[in-house]
Design a protein around this motif. Structure first.
Motif, mmCIF file in Angstrom:
data_model
loop_
_atom_site.group_PDB
_atom_site.id
_atom_site.type_symbol
_atom_site.label_atom_id
_atom_site.label_comp_id
_atom_site.label_asym_id
_atom_site.label_seq_id
_atom_site.Cartn_x
_atom_site.Cartn_y
_atom_site.Cartn_z
ATOM 1 N N ALA A 246 0.751 -1.094 17.867
ATOM 2 C CA ALA A 246 -0.260 -0.160 17.370
ATOM 3 C C ALA A 246 0.267 0.623 16.177
ATOM 4 N N ALA A 247 1.545 1.051 16.258
ATOM 5 C CA ALA A 247 2.133 1.789 15.148
ATOM 6 C C ALA A 247 2.262 0.892 13.918
ATOM 7 N N ALA A 248 2.631 -0.382 14.134
ATOM 8 C CA ALA A 248 2.755 -1.316 13.009
ATOM 9 C C ALA A 248 1.407 -1.555 12.357
ATOM 10 N N ALA A 249 0.358 -1.698 13.175
ATOM 11 C CA ALA A 249 -0.982 -1.907 12.627
ATOM 12 C C ALA A 249 -1.422 -0.704 11.803
ATOM 13 N N ALA A 250 -1.076 0.487 12.291
ATOM 14 C CA ALA A 250 -1.442 1.696 11.545
ATOM 15 C C ALA A 250 -0.698 1.759 10.219
ATOM 16 N N ARG A 251 0.580 1.377 10.237
ATOM 17 C CA ARG A 251 1.342 1.377 8.983
ATOM 18 C C ARG A 251 0.816 0.334 8.007
ATOM 19 N N ALA A 253 -2.226 -0.749 7.801
ATOM 20 C CA ALA A 253 -3.494 -0.256 7.251
ATOM 21 C C ALA A 253 -3.236 0.754 6.148
ATOM 22 N N ARG A 254 -2.245 1.628 6.380
ATOM 23 C CA ARG A 254 -1.930 2.604 5.333
ATOM 24 C C ARG A 254 -1.370 1.914 4.095
ATOM 25 N N ALA A 255 -0.559 0.853 4.301
ATOM 26 C CA ALA A 255 0.023 0.126 3.167
ATOM 27 C C ALA A 255 -1.053 -0.586 2.365
ATOM 28 N N ASN A 256 -2.014 -1.202 3.055
ATOM 29 C CA ASN A 256 -3.106 -1.884 2.356
ATOM 30 C C ASN A 256 -3.928 -0.907 1.537
ATOM 31 N N SER A 260 -4.186 -0.924 -2.833
ATOM 32 C CA SER A 260 -5.430 -1.122 -3.574
ATOM 33 C C SER A 260 -5.422 -0.401 -4.913
ATOM 34 N N GLY A 261 -4.524 0.532 -5.115
ATOM 35 C CA GLY A 261 -4.495 1.274 -6.375
ATOM 36 C C GLY A 261 -3.227 1.058 -7.177
ATOM 37 N N VAL A 262 -2.386 0.105 -6.775
ATOM 38 C CA VAL A 262 -1.141 -0.120 -7.507
ATOM 39 C C VAL A 262 -1.024 -1.584 -7.891
ATOM 40 N N ARG A 263 -0.021 -1.929 -8.712
ATOM 41 C CA ARG A 263 0.176 -3.307 -9.158
ATOM 42 C C ARG A 263 0.811 -4.159 -8.061
ATOM 43 N N GLY A 264 0.842 -5.473 -8.315
ATOM 44 C CA GLY A 264 1.367 -6.413 -7.335
ATOM 45 C C GLY A 264 2.816 -6.182 -7.000
ATOM 46 N N GLY A 265 3.645 -5.831 -7.987
ATOM 47 C CA GLY A 265 5.074 -5.622 -7.734
ATOM 48 C C GLY A 265 5.313 -4.526 -6.722
ATOM 49 N N ALA A 266 4.608 -3.449 -6.913
ATOM 50 C CA ALA A 266 4.756 -2.327 -5.985
ATOM 51 C C ALA A 266 4.249 -2.698 -4.602
ATOM 52 N N GLY A 267 3.157 -3.514 -4.576
ATOM 53 C CA GLY A 267 2.613 -3.950 -3.289
ATOM 54 C C GLY A 267 3.610 -4.796 -2.548
ATOM 55 N N SER A 268 4.368 -5.658 -3.286
ATOM 56 C CA SER A 268 5.378 -6.492 -2.633
ATOM 57 C C SER A 268 6.451 -5.639 -1.981
ATOM 58 N N THR A 269 6.824 -4.553 -2.669
ATOM 59 C CA THR A 269 7.820 -3.639 -2.104
ATOM 60 C C THR A 269 7.305 -2.980 -0.836
ATOM 61 N N SER A 270 5.996 -2.609 -0.832
ATOM 62 C CA SER A 270 5.406 -1.969 0.340
ATOM 63 C C SER A 270 5.385 -2.912 1.520
ATOM 64 N N ARG A 271 5.038 -4.220 1.222
ATOM 65 C CA ARG A 271 4.992 -5.197 2.310
ATOM 66 C C ARG A 271 6.374 -5.391 2.927
ATOM 67 N N THR A 272 7.391 -5.443 2.078
ATOM 68 C CA THR A 272 8.761 -5.612 2.574
ATOM 69 C C THR A 272 9.182 -4.431 3.431
ATOM 70 N N SER A 273 8.832 -3.201 2.975
ATOM 71 C CA SER A 273 9.188 -1.985 3.717
ATOM 72 C C SER A 273 8.496 -1.961 5.073
#
Length: 433
Positions: A246-251, A253-256, A260-273
């Motif tokens: 549940a905590a992972a799903a919440a994180r 959702a927050r990452a997605n 939505s407002g940043v570039r792909g590179g930053a999104g890749s970093t968020s996914r890794t984190s």
């Protein structure tokens, strides 16, 4: 010439502050608590004796009653010491008052004797008019009046002291009567204690003759305990994993939302984190808390030592941890919680607000209910019936079922307390009954 005497030395003494009233009130509270415990234990013992056979439940009830009976005798002994101290103090006060009264009477007798010499009005008039000046006349007049007032005051003081002495003597008689009653009660309770010890010895002797049966019962209990342990461990692991998901799903959702407002590179970093956080959460052997469950956990922890008992009446018949079997020699038993012996049909209640995590049945433990309080879990086993369902939110004191009575007439609930996967001693968390 007559001189005015001051109050006797005893009357000038100040009473020292005392805590006797508080001590007596405390003794009275302890006496009421002990009487209530005796009444409860006697009722539980009577239920175990209805089967007309010796049992561990009967032995446990006798041990508890013996413990309470010893408390009764200690309470009477303490009260006796208090009364004996009061008697000595009152005897001292009586002696001082008698001395004061004798002194007042002696002073009054001397005053009356002196007054007899000027008893008639002629002598008093001669005494006044023998003054050689007007000022001397006034002084003699004041003296005559003061003399009369002192006589009246002395008479009043004697009367008041006599009344005080009478009250003290009455109080002393009451204290001595109380002491006599306490001594009689102490003798009776000691006889009751001897009778209970005799009953206990008889039960132990009978149980010792059933060694094979007791060994079989112990083996069945150990199997039941192991099954319950496995169920608790499984449900705790499942809840830890569910909370982590549940905590992972919440994180996620927050990452997605953030991507939505940043570039792909930053999104890749968020996914890794996020992936790293999920992996870390799965390795932690504890429940991942939300703000609400964290607050519930904190509130539960803050009430350590003040939590409700799972039943309103009863006593701990088997304590937490490792201890010797009550009958079998060289046999050590281990208890993950506490067994509480109580009345047949006694309602079992939630000790704190929480959510029903599990309702199940375990052979040897009958019905069980497991309630989650954030990262804490309480387990109620040996239930005859259950009145809650999984996922239900419950409040403290809410009835969750009724206690089971076994074939020997023993009504007992098994109560356990866990923090994540750590087994805790419930006795340090439950409040005083």
């Amino acid at each position: 010439m007559l001189f005015l005497s001051g109050p006797p030395a005893q009357a000038q003494q100040r009473k020292r502050p005392t805590t006797r009233t508080k001590s007596k009130a405390q003794l009275e509270r302890e006496r009421r608590t002990t009487l209530r415990r005796i009444k409860e234990t006697s009722r539980i013992l009577a239920q175990t004796q209805e089967k007309k056979q010796a049992s561990i439940g009967q032995l446990n009830a006798l041990k508890e009653k013996l413990t309470v009976q010893q408390g009764v005798i200690r309470n009477i002994s303490t009260e006796l010491k208090t009364v004996e101290t009061d008697v000595r103090q009152t005897e001292g006060q009586v002696q001082q008052t008698q001395q004061s009264l004798e002194q007042l009477r002696a002073e009054y007798a001397r005053m009356i004797y002196a007054a007899s010499k000027t008893a008639n009005s002629y002598n008093r008039i001669m005494f006044l008019f023998a003054a050689d000046s007007f000022n001397s006349f006034l002084r003699r007049l004041r003296y005559v009046r003061q003399y009369s007032e002192v006589r009246q005051a002395q008479a009043a003081q004697i009367s008041a002291t006599q009344q005080k002495l009478s009250r003290q003597l009455n109080n002393l008689n009451e204290q001595r009567q109380q002491k006599s009653t306490l001594l009689s009660n102490q003798l009776t309770e000691k006889k009751n204690l001897i009778s209970l010890k005799t009953q206990q010895d008889q039960v132990v002797t009978k149980l010792s003759q059933q060694e094979e049966k007791l060994g079989q019962e112990l083996a069945r209990r150990q199997q039941a305990v192991q099954r319950l342990d496995n169920l608790i461990a499984q449900r705790v692991r499942e809840e830890i994993a569910r909370a982590a998901r549940a905590a992972a799903a919440a994180r996620a959702a927050r990452a997605n939302a953030a991507r939505s407002g940043v570039r792909g590179g930053a999104g890749s970093t968020s996914r890794t984190s996020a992936a790293e956080e999920d992996a870390a959460a799965s390795r932690v052997n504890r429940v991942t808390l939300t703000p609400e469950t964290a607050a519930l956990s904190s509130s539960f922890a803050d009430n350590q030592g003040r939590l409700l008992w799972p039943v309103a009446r009863g006593f701990i018949s088997q304590h937490f941890g490792r201890h010797a079997h009550p009958v079998l020699k060289n046999v050590i038993v281990e208890n993950r919680g506490v067994d509480i012996q109580t009345n047949a049909g006694e309602p079992v209640r939630a000790i704190f607000d929480g959510k029903v995590l599990t309702v199940s049945s375990v052979p040897g433990m009958n019905n069980i209910v497991m309630i989650q309080h954030g990262e804490y879990f309480t387990v109620y086993a040996k239930l005859r019936s259950v009145s809650v369902h999984e996922g239900q939110e419950v409040k403290a004191r809410a009835t969750i079922g009724t206690v089971q009575t076994n074939s020997e007439g023993t009504s007992e609930v098994q109560f356990q307390l866990w923090r994540n996967s750590a087994n805790l001693n419930p006795e340090s968390w439950l409040g005083r009954k």
